[in-house]
Structure formats: C-alpha cells, structure tokens
Design a protein around this motif. Sequence first.
Motif, PDB file in Angstrom:
ATOM      1  N   LEU A 122       0.831  -1.218   0.000  1.00 48.23           N
ATOM      2  CA  LEU A 122       0.000   0.000   0.000  1.00 48.23           C
ATOM      3  C   LEU A 122       0.860   1.261   0.000  1.00 48.23           C
ATOM      4  CD1 LEU A 122      -2.957  -0.569   2.518  1.00 48.23           C
ATOM      5  CD2 LEU A 122      -3.133  -0.011   0.112  1.00 48.23           C
ATOM      6  N   ALA A 123       2.042   1.135   0.580  1.00 44.52           N
ATOM      7  CA  ALA A 123       2.928   2.301   0.649  1.00 44.52           C
ATOM      8  C   ALA A 123       3.496   2.665  -0.731  1.00 44.52           C
ATOM      9  CB  ALA A 123       4.053   2.042   1.642  1.00 44.52           C
ATOM     10  N   ILE A 124       3.420   1.703  -1.680  1.00 41.72           N
ATOM     11  CA  ILE A 124       3.881   1.995  -3.044  1.00 41.72           C
ATOM     12  C   ILE A 124       2.781   2.777  -3.766  1.00 41.72           C
ATOM     13  CG2 ILE A 124       4.608   0.974  -5.260  1.00 41.72           C
ATOM     14  CD1 ILE A 124       5.132  -1.636  -3.683  1.00 41.72           C
ATOM     15  N   GLU A 125       3.155   3.802  -4.479  1.00 36.29           N
ATOM     16  CA  GLU A 125       2.123   4.596  -5.165  1.00 36.29           C
ATOM     17  C   GLU A 125       1.724   3.948  -6.478  1.00 36.29           C
ATOM     18  OE1 GLU A 125       2.236   8.817  -5.175  1.00 36.29           O
ATOM     19  OE2 GLU A 125       3.609   8.833  -3.474  1.00 36.29           O
ATOM     20  N   ASN A 126       0.785   3.022  -6.395  1.00 38.96           N
ATOM     21  CA  ASN A 126       0.324   2.333  -7.590  1.00 38.96           C
ATOM     22  C   ASN A 126      -1.094   1.835  -7.343  1.00 38.96           C
ATOM     23  OD1 ASN A 126      -0.310   0.271  -9.434  1.00 38.96           O
ATOM     24  ND2 ASN A 126       1.862  -0.106  -9.824  1.00 38.96           N
ATOM     25  N   TRP A 134      -1.940  11.728  10.797  1.00 40.48           N
ATOM     26  CA  TRP A 134      -1.081  12.924  10.726  1.00 40.48           C
ATOM     27  C   TRP A 134      -0.108  12.800   9.540  1.00 40.48           C
ATOM     28  CZ3 TRP A 134       4.336  12.855  11.805  1.00 40.48           C
ATOM     29  CH2 TRP A 134       4.930  14.120  11.773  1.00 40.48           C
ATOM     30  N   LEU A 135       0.525  11.621   9.421  1.00 48.16           N
ATOM     31  CA  LEU A 135       1.465  11.419   8.306  1.00 48.16           C
ATOM     32  C   LEU A 135       0.771  11.596   6.959  1.00 48.16           C
ATOM     33  CD1 LEU A 135       3.670   8.319   9.242  1.00 48.16           C
ATOM     34  CD2 LEU A 135       4.436  10.652   8.813  1.00 48.16           C
ATOM     35  N   ALA A 136      -0.476  11.045   6.857  1.00 46.23           N
ATOM     36  CA  ALA A 136      -1.201  11.119   5.589  1.00 46.23           C
ATOM     37  C   ALA A 136      -1.432  12.565   5.166  1.00 46.23           C
ATOM     38  CB  ALA A 136      -2.528  10.374   5.715  1.00 46.23           C
ATOM     39  N   TYR A 194       2.476  14.344   4.857  1.00 42.46           N
ATOM     40  CA  TYR A 194       3.402  13.847   3.820  1.00 42.46           C
ATOM     41  C   TYR A 194       2.726  13.071   2.693  1.00 42.46           C
ATOM     42  CZ  TYR A 194       6.798  15.107   7.369  1.00 42.46           C
ATOM     43  OH  TYR A 194       7.525  15.801   8.294  1.00 42.46           O
ATOM     44  N   GLY A 195       1.521  12.566   2.920  1.00 42.89           N
ATOM     45  CA  GLY A 195       0.824  11.774   1.899  1.00 42.89           C
ATOM     46  C   GLY A 195       0.411  10.423   2.474  1.00 42.89           C
ATOM     47  N   TYR A 196      -0.660   9.864   1.861  1.00 39.42           N
ATOM     48  CA  TYR A 196      -1.228   8.606   2.359  1.00 39.42           C
ATOM     49  C   TYR A 196      -0.207   7.488   2.441  1.00 39.42           C
ATOM     50  CZ  TYR A 196      -6.045  10.195   2.319  1.00 39.42           C
ATOM     51  OH  TYR A 196      -7.213  10.848   2.617  1.00 39.42           O
ATOM     52  N   HIS A 197       0.696   7.424   1.471  1.00 38.40           N
ATOM     53  CA  HIS A 197       1.608   6.278   1.399  1.00 38.40           C
ATOM     54  C   HIS A 197       2.540   6.210   2.603  1.00 38.40           C
ATOM     55  CE1 HIS A 197      -0.035   5.233  -2.428  1.00 38.40           C
ATOM     56  NE2 HIS A 197      -0.036   6.527  -2.707  1.00 38.40           N
ATOM     57  N   TYR A 198       2.846   7.357   3.184  1.00 37.38           N
ATOM     58  CA  TYR A 198       3.665   7.347   4.397  1.00 37.38           C
ATOM     59  C   TYR A 198       2.863   6.766   5.573  1.00 37.38           C
ATOM     60  CZ  TYR A 198       7.198   9.990   1.958  1.00 37.38           C
ATOM     61  OH  TYR A 198       8.168  10.359   1.080  1.00 37.38           O
ATOM     62  N   GLY A 199       1.574   7.107   5.587  1.00 36.21           N
ATOM     63  CA  GLY A 199       0.697   6.562   6.630  1.00 36.21           C
ATOM     64  C   GLY A 199       0.631   5.044   6.531  1.00 36.21           C
ATOM     65  N   PHE A 200       0.448   4.542   5.301  1.00 32.92           N
ATOM     66  CA  PHE A 200       0.387   3.088   5.101  1.00 32.92           C
ATOM     67  C   PHE A 200       1.734   2.447   5.469  1.00 32.92           C
ATOM     68  CE2 PHE A 200      -2.922   4.179   1.699  1.00 32.92           C
ATOM     69  CZ  PHE A 200      -3.981   3.843   2.524  1.00 32.92           C
ATOM     70  N   GLY A 201       2.810   3.127   5.120  1.00 33.24           N
ATOM     71  CA  GLY A 201       4.155   2.611   5.422  1.00 33.24           C
ATOM     72  C   GLY A 201       4.350   2.444   6.927  1.00 33.24           C
TER      73      GLY A 201
END
Length: 503
Positions: free
Chosen positions: A108-112, A173-175, A178-185
């Motif tokens: 999920l952390a990958i943007e695809n 907060w991360l989402a 910095y963006g959703y992918h950081y939150g998933f990471g």
Amino acid sequence: MLDKGVSTTTQEPEMFGHPKGLFYLFFAELWERFSFYGMRALLTLYMVEHIFKAIVERDTATAVVYASYGSLVYASTVVGGQISDKILGMRASIFLGGILMAIGHFVLAIENDIAFFLALAFIVVGNGFFKPNISTFVGSLYKEGDVRKDSGFTIFYMGINVGGWIAPLLCGWLAVEYGYHYGFGLAGIGMMAGLAFFWSGIKKNIFGDRGLPPNQEVYNKKIIGIPQKTLIPVIAFLTAPGIAYLLASWKQNYVSGLFKFIGFAVLAYIIYIIYTLKTNEARKKMIMAVLITFFMTLFWGFHELSGSVITLFASRNVSLEGIMTAAQTNSLNSMFIIILAIPISLMWGFLSKKGMNPRTPYKFGLGLLLAGACFYILALSKGSADENGMVPFAYLLIMYLILSIGELFMSPVGLSKITDLSPKNVVSFMMGVWFLSSAYAFQIVGFIGEQLAVESTDTNVGGLETLSIYTDGFHLIAMYALGAGAIVLVFSPLMKKLLGNVH
Ligand code: GLN
C-alpha cells in the motif's frame, strides 16, 4: 484453534500476577492492531480521494470495496483458525499471518493503484492467520478454570485498543503532512514491530511448548512432494491475487453474493448441530450462542460504520479545525474503550456480588439501544449546523463515547460467553462463527454506505445538502438500532423462560 502442545514448563514466569507470555502477546497484538487500524483510518478517504476520484459513483465504489474487504478480513479468520488447529499450530500461523499483513501494508505504501487491491488481499489472508490465533494463544496461557483468564482478556483488549488509539492519530497525521503512502508505510512498520515482540517471546522461551504444530507428522506430511508446512504459505500467497480480483470487481459485487451463499450454508450446519445435540441443556446453550452472535452482528453493523460513512461525514460535515483530521477521528472509539474497559468490567463484578449482574440478553439489548442513541445524536447534529453544513465536533465525541459503552456491554461479554455456551467439540467452529458476525456486519456497512453515497462530479462535496443525506440516514439507522434493542429487551424475559438458567 486449541493448543494441543503440552507445556513442559513447571514454574510459569509471571508478571503483575499474570503469565509473562501475556505481555509479549499484548505488545504483539498492540502493534498488529496499530497496523490494522492505522490503515483502516485512511482506507475510505484514500479510496474517495485517490482510487475512485475520477468517477461519479466514487462513494458507492468505496462502500462496496470497504465492505468486501471488511467481510473477507474477518471471514478469513475461520479458515486460518482451522488450518492452525489441524496443521500449523498457533506460532507458525501468527508468523505467516504477520508477514502477509506486513507485505500488504508495504505494498500500500507503493504509489500504484493496481497494487492497491493486491495489498488489501494480502491483509485479508494475513489477518486470517494472525487474529484468531493470537486470541486463542492468550487463552492457552491459563489452565482451565483459572480465575485470572477474564482479566487476562481485559488486559489483552486494552492492548488492541492502545493500537487502535495511537495508530489513526499517527498515520492520520502522516497522511495529511506527507501523503497517504507514508501513513500506510508506518502501518507496515507497526506490523513488523508486532512480529518482533512475538519473536522475542519465543527466543526467550516465554511460551514453553505452546503453539507448536499439533502433530509433527501432519506438519511435515508431503502433498504433491511438498511438506504441508511449506505448501500452506505458498497457497496463502497464491490466494491473494484471486481475492484482489474479487475486491476489484466492485461493480459485480461478487463478495456480497458469496456471503449470501456462505450464510445459508453456515445456518444449515448450525441447525444440524443443534438437531444432533444429545441433551436439551446443550441445545438451549447452542441456541443462546447463536442468538448472541446474531445480536453482535447487528451491533458491529452499526459500529463498523465508523471507518466508512462516519469518516466521510467527519471529513465533509464536522468542524475539525484545530482539533484533529477526519482520519484521526477513528481513534476516538479506542480512546474511550481504554478509559472505560476496566470501570465497566469492575461494575459487572460489583453487580455480580449483589446478585444484580444483568443476564447476557439484557446487556445485548442495552448495547443495541446505545448504538441507536449514538446515531440519534448524530442525526440531531443537523440542528446545530452552520451555513456551510458543518456541525460541532462535540456530537461526534459524545457519539463515540456512547458507542464505546455499548461495545463494552457486548463484545468482551459475548467473547467469553461463546466459549462457555458452545459444545466442546465445536468450540473452534463457533469461535469462527463469532468472527463471522464481524464479517456479516460489513455487509450491513456496505449496504448502508451505498444508500448514503453522495453522487457528484465535484470531488469536494460537503455543505447542507450532503449533511441532510447523512443525518436523514443516521435517523433511520437510529430507528432500526433502537427497534432491535427494544425487541431484544422485550423478548429477554421470554428467552429466560425458554432457555431457563442459560445466561
Ligand atoms: N475492536 C476489536 C478488535 O479489533 C473487535 C473488532 C471486531 O470484531 N469487529 O479486535
């Protein structure tokens, strides 16, 4: 899901009066739930704002995928529990599940966008192996009749909710920053932390022989030349793309059809079990187990709306400036559970001593009434809306407080009742049925989500019109929940008459 390994440890290491293993499982589950709820807090918003952004029916698509994911993530526990019971044992199942879930979060952390459905599928399969086994591992730490078992489960439930509380705050907060992918990471890192805790417990020999494969011969038995211990993880990996396909086919909604079929099959099997039971007492207990599972399904159906419709409502129509983000509102339920779990469990103990502890159906009836009250409060929020259709945060806060009280009237009570009420030879199966209640609840969530979908070409929906869609819907949900609670309460005396001393 029962531990068949015999412990050779004679002197159990203890901590705060509980087996030391509890604290390793507490932290392992805390971090696993951190990953689960951190991701769940972002899921609906991510689908609406990214995956389905370009289509008018984005809310409908989101509701269907969310429901299918939720249904499968809990239904897979039935399969994972059985495989653990018969072949893998709890330890290997927990590792396999944890690794699959971590893979899901990192994908999920990958943007695809295409990887999105595959990631959800990995979490579905992983949770199937992890969730039922970590719960039964807790039970296996205590000998039958150990009075500390209930408080052990309360401590464990707290661990679940510490994860469920901090994860939406941090991932949310991360989402935003910095963006959703950081939150998933971060969710993925949480899962790895969970596995590390479990691993360290094993390395320090905290669990003795618990959770080992029930039968080494079966574990190593070769099928098509491959030992089962290797074959099962391979099959688990290969199942993921199939599940990803089911999730991606939101227009056809295959999962909903599948669940209708499974529902009839499970019901037929339960009727068969009841029919073949030898004593009337056993039959009555089983009927009670089925009833409380059914009531629990209704409650989760309302409760699990928090990650879908209520998150969208929070993001579109609740004034959150300076307080928290919409994703972060997902932490409120767990926050109240942490505050209230011990007082409410002490209250049952206190009432019990006075001979006034309400019977299970009454607690369940009250739980459903409280769910109704929650949605009634959300419906009332319309009266305090400003000209942009924004309502005060206090409504959401009070609604989560009441919902959490309702949860504590039902979920922990039901979990321990299920193990007491089910005949010994089907207790694993009934635990699976108990988890299926959450799976079916997500079908209710999907249905409601589709009814309350806001169809618009504008991605930035909100305002008075959207507010009316939600509050009218909440009003209707409140009526159904209050009605269900009232029916349970009204029929409680009849249940007592029919089921006698079965609580
Ligand atoms: N909040 C609890 C958990 O995560 C129960 C969730 C459910 O069964 N729907 O374990």
